[in-house]
Write a protein that holds these residues in place. Structure first.
Motif, PDB file in Angstrom:
ATOM      1  N   ALA A  35       0.822  -1.210   0.000  1.00 28.04           N
ATOM      2  CA  ALA A  35       0.000   0.000   0.000  1.00 28.04           C
ATOM      3  C   ALA A  35       0.858   1.263   0.000  1.00 28.04           C
ATOM      4  O   ALA A  35       0.525   2.252  -0.667  1.00 28.04           O
ATOM      5  N   ALA A  36       1.975   1.257   0.740  1.00 29.55           N
ATOM      6  CA  ALA A  36       2.828   2.441   0.823  1.00 29.55           C
ATOM      7  C   ALA A  36       3.497   2.734  -0.520  1.00 29.55           C
ATOM      8  O   ALA A  36       3.697   3.903  -0.872  1.00 29.55           O
ATOM      9  N   ARG A  37       3.836   1.704  -1.267  1.00 32.06           N
ATOM     10  CA  ARG A  37       4.513   1.902  -2.552  1.00 32.06           C
ATOM     11  C   ARG A  37       3.634   2.631  -3.554  1.00 32.06           C
ATOM     12  O   ARG A  37       4.130   3.333  -4.429  1.00 32.06           O
ATOM     13  N   ARG A  38       2.325   2.487  -3.422  1.00 28.47           N
ATOM     14  CA  ARG A  38       1.413   3.138  -4.372  1.00 28.47           C
ATOM     15  C   ARG A  38       1.454   4.652  -4.267  1.00 28.47           C
ATOM     16  O   ARG A  38       1.298   5.353  -5.266  1.00 28.47           O
ATOM     17  N   GLY A  39       1.637   5.148  -3.041  1.00 30.77           N
ATOM     18  CA  GLY A  39       1.641   6.603  -2.861  1.00 30.77           C
ATOM     19  C   GLY A  39       3.008   7.178  -2.576  1.00 30.77           C
ATOM     20  O   GLY A  39       3.112   8.355  -2.187  1.00 30.77           O
ATOM     21  N   LEU A  40       4.059   6.381  -2.754  1.00 25.04           N
ATOM     22  CA  LEU A  40       5.406   6.844  -2.420  1.00 25.04           C
ATOM     23  C   LEU A  40       5.939   7.767  -3.509  1.00 25.04           C
ATOM     24  O   LEU A  40       5.811   7.491  -4.695  1.00 25.04           O
ATOM     25  N   ASP A  41       6.513   8.888  -3.106  1.00 19.94           N
ATOM     26  CA  ASP A  41       7.158   9.790  -4.057  1.00 19.94           C
ATOM     27  C   ASP A  41       8.490  10.249  -3.480  1.00 19.94           C
ATOM     28  O   ASP A  41       8.842   9.932  -2.351  1.00 19.94           O
ATOM     29  N   GLY A  84       1.272   9.145   6.943  1.00 22.60           N
ATOM     30  CA  GLY A  84       0.120   8.310   6.653  1.00 22.60           C
ATOM     31  C   GLY A  84       0.254   6.962   7.340  1.00 22.60           C
ATOM     32  O   GLY A  84       1.328   6.609   7.845  1.00 22.60           O
ATOM     33  N   TRP A  86       0.188   3.709   6.248  1.00 22.89           N
ATOM     34  CA  TRP A  86       0.952   2.607   5.650  1.00 22.89           C
ATOM     35  C   TRP A  86       2.448   2.812   5.834  1.00 22.89           C
ATOM     36  O   TRP A  86       3.139   1.954   6.396  1.00 22.89           O
ATOM     37  N   HIS A 216       1.125  14.585   6.041  1.00 26.11           N
ATOM     38  CA  HIS A 216       0.154  13.765   5.310  1.00 26.11           C
ATOM     39  C   HIS A 216      -1.272  14.051   5.763  1.00 26.11           C
ATOM     40  O   HIS A 216      -2.204  14.065   4.943  1.00 26.11           O
ATOM     41  N   ARG A 219      -2.969  16.748   3.868  1.00 24.81           N
ATOM     42  CA  ARG A 219      -3.079  16.551   2.417  1.00 24.81           C
ATOM     43  C   ARG A 219      -2.481  17.728   1.641  1.00 24.81           C
ATOM     44  O   ARG A 219      -2.973  18.121   0.581  1.00 24.81           O
TER      45      ARG A 219
END
Length: 237
Positions: A35-41, A84, A86, A216, A219
């Motif tokens: 899940a964390a990889r999806r929103g990681l930047d 966040g 995750w 986080h 937002r």
């Protein structure tokens, strides 16, 4: 027994219960990783490193809360607010693993128990409370501070409640009723939570004032300025 609720040492919880929670921890941490990889930047990577280092250092320092009783930062609320749930849970997991493997702070056999309580329960509970509170409170510096303060207290108590559950499932005999032990643990961790709340609220609001895009829970939106009395009178006119 109160001081064993977090960073559980060896031989407090039996082997089968420890194994069950180790499996739960592995599955949950794996889920958090995906899940964390999806929103990681690129912006979150250095922040995650800084947050992990801060939590690690803060967990090594104890603060007095009562006669003969001290506590330390768990970091779940801080990680949840900044990163966040995750990524926050993963950072706290790293801290717990390093402390267990390199500093013997918490037994290796109890690593799954500690990860479930301190990384998963604490972080996700804090994030839930924070999300709900920010829907009600104004997104000002003080509104965020109150939300983080409440989230930190609840997260610490929830983590200690996780230990009570684990002890009920597979704890050693301590010569007192489970109810009495639970009351002592939960009551003491309310005080620990207040200490954590002060530290966490101060740290998160400081970051939010300087760089709201790094919080986080906000937002990326800046904190609103609280209306001054003159502004309130002008609006009323």
């Amino acid at each position: 027994m109160v001081d064993l609720a977090l960073h559980i040492p060896t031989d407090v919880i039996d082997g089968p219960t420890s194994l069950i929670f180790a499996l739960i921890a592995v599955l949950a941490v794996g889920w958090c990783t995906v899940a964390a990889r999806r929103g990681l930047d690129e912006r979150l990577v250095p922040l995650a490193g800084l947050a992990t280092a801060f939590i690690f250092a803060a967990q090594m320092l104890n603060f007095p809360i009562a006669a003969g009783v001290s506590g330390h930062l768990l970091g779940g609320a801080l990680a949840a607010a900044l990163l966040g749930p995750w990524l926050g849970a993963l950072c706290v997991t790293v801290v717990i693993a390093i402390q267990a493997l390199l500093f013997a702070d918490g037994a290796v056999t109890a690593l799954g128990l500690n990860v479930v309580n301190m990384a998963l329960i604490a972080t996700f509970t804090a994030y839930g409370v924070l999300a709900l509170a920010l829907k009600v409170l104004p997104r000002t510096r003080w509104g965020l501070g109150v939300a983080v303060f409440a989230a930190a207290i609840v997260s610490v108590v929830a983590a200690s409640a996780g230990f009570v559950l684990q002890f009920w499932l597979g704890g050693e005999e301590v010569g007192q009723s489970l109810g009495a032990m639970a009351a002592a643990i939960l009551g003491t961790h309310v005080l620990v939570g207040i200490g954590e709340a002060v530290i966490t609220a101060g740290a998160v609001t400081a970051v939010a004032v300087a760089r709201p895009d790094l919080v986080h829970a906000l937002r990326g939106t800046p904190l609103a300025r609280a209306a001054a009395p003159a502004d309130t009178l002008k609006d009323a006119a």
